[in-house]
Scaffold this active site. Sequence first.
Site, PDB file in Angstrom:
ATOM      1  NE  ARG A 180     -30.559 -24.993  -4.016  1.00 31.03           N
ATOM      2  CZ  ARG A 180     -29.267 -24.721  -3.875  1.00 31.03           C
ATOM      3  NH1 ARG A 180     -28.609 -25.139  -2.810  1.00 31.03           N
ATOM      4  NH2 ARG A 180     -28.623 -24.031  -4.802  1.00 31.03           N
ATOM      5  CG  HIS A 220     -27.035 -22.226   2.655  1.00 33.23           C
ATOM      6  ND1 HIS A 220     -28.255 -22.030   2.043  1.00 33.23           N
ATOM      7  CD2 HIS A 220     -26.224 -22.721   1.679  1.00 33.23           C
ATOM      8  CE1 HIS A 220     -28.193 -22.378   0.777  1.00 33.23           C
ATOM      9  NE2 HIS A 220     -26.957 -22.808   0.525  1.00 33.23           N
TER      10      HIS A 220
END
Length: 309
Positions: A224, A272
């Site tokens: 994250r 991502h």
Amino acid sequence: MINVLFAAQPDGWDSYETPLKEAIANAGVEAFLATDIPPADVDYIIYAPSSPLQDFTPYTRAKAVLNLWAGVEKIVGNPTLKIPLTRMVDSGLSQGMSEWVTGHTLRHHLGMDAHINCAPGVWINVAPPLAWDRKVTVLGLGELGTACAKMLSQVGFDVTGWSRSAKDVDGIRCLSGDAGLTEALSGAEIVVLLLPDTPATENTLNAKTLALLAKGACIINPGRGPLIDDDALLAALDSGQIGHATLDVFRIEPLPEKHPFWHHPRVTVTPHVAAETRAKYSALTVAENIRRGEAGEPFLHLVDRSAGY
């Protein structure tokens, strides 16, 4: 017959419809699966936090929200969500993340960038250490972190795992707590971040903790974005304390074009992609949780709202 609402992004329906219907049927559950069931008739909600559905109040009959993402930070605090919430854990996610982490760990370990980007005629004849002489620390020992730590250990790396609460993983040196974090980071040459995004984990890597690493250490973050203090990382990269950072996640996504990470010579940005939820595998987890809900059994991968994951 139960009613299952698919409430992820509409463009996901095409890839999920067939695998979900097959998996639910194979689990022995008779279900109607659709994207437009009246809220009062819904028994289960298959969900992604990017969904337009944000108010769960009308879903008075629903038994659970089954998240298609591993991360739940964007939904766990929703005040209208009063029923059980599960996060996605499946073999495809674990394998995909392990492959990505191992690939980038080997890239930095072997010094591949220097060979790939060297000028013609430059002969870099410097052998790296062997994997068992390379200290790798994995921060976070959940399903994904544990899978990555095990694969890295199988390659031969000297792996230390750290988690906020004590864990025990066969073949992995496991540490926990604040003192354990200091020990896990001290002298680490490659650090992989796979912690959840919670107030307690924000800026786990900061000026103080980055200084604990071996000079020239590499950071790999597929976890994250908020786990790292961006300004502290940029300063450590500029000073040479950190040799390279490979970042797959960011505080703002997509990463803004003018963000310094795009232009820093010691930063690799990936969009991502470290671990995608694949319908073929995630459908099996969803179907099993629906089966469990109908059988009165505990749900798998139930989110602890107080912990945030």
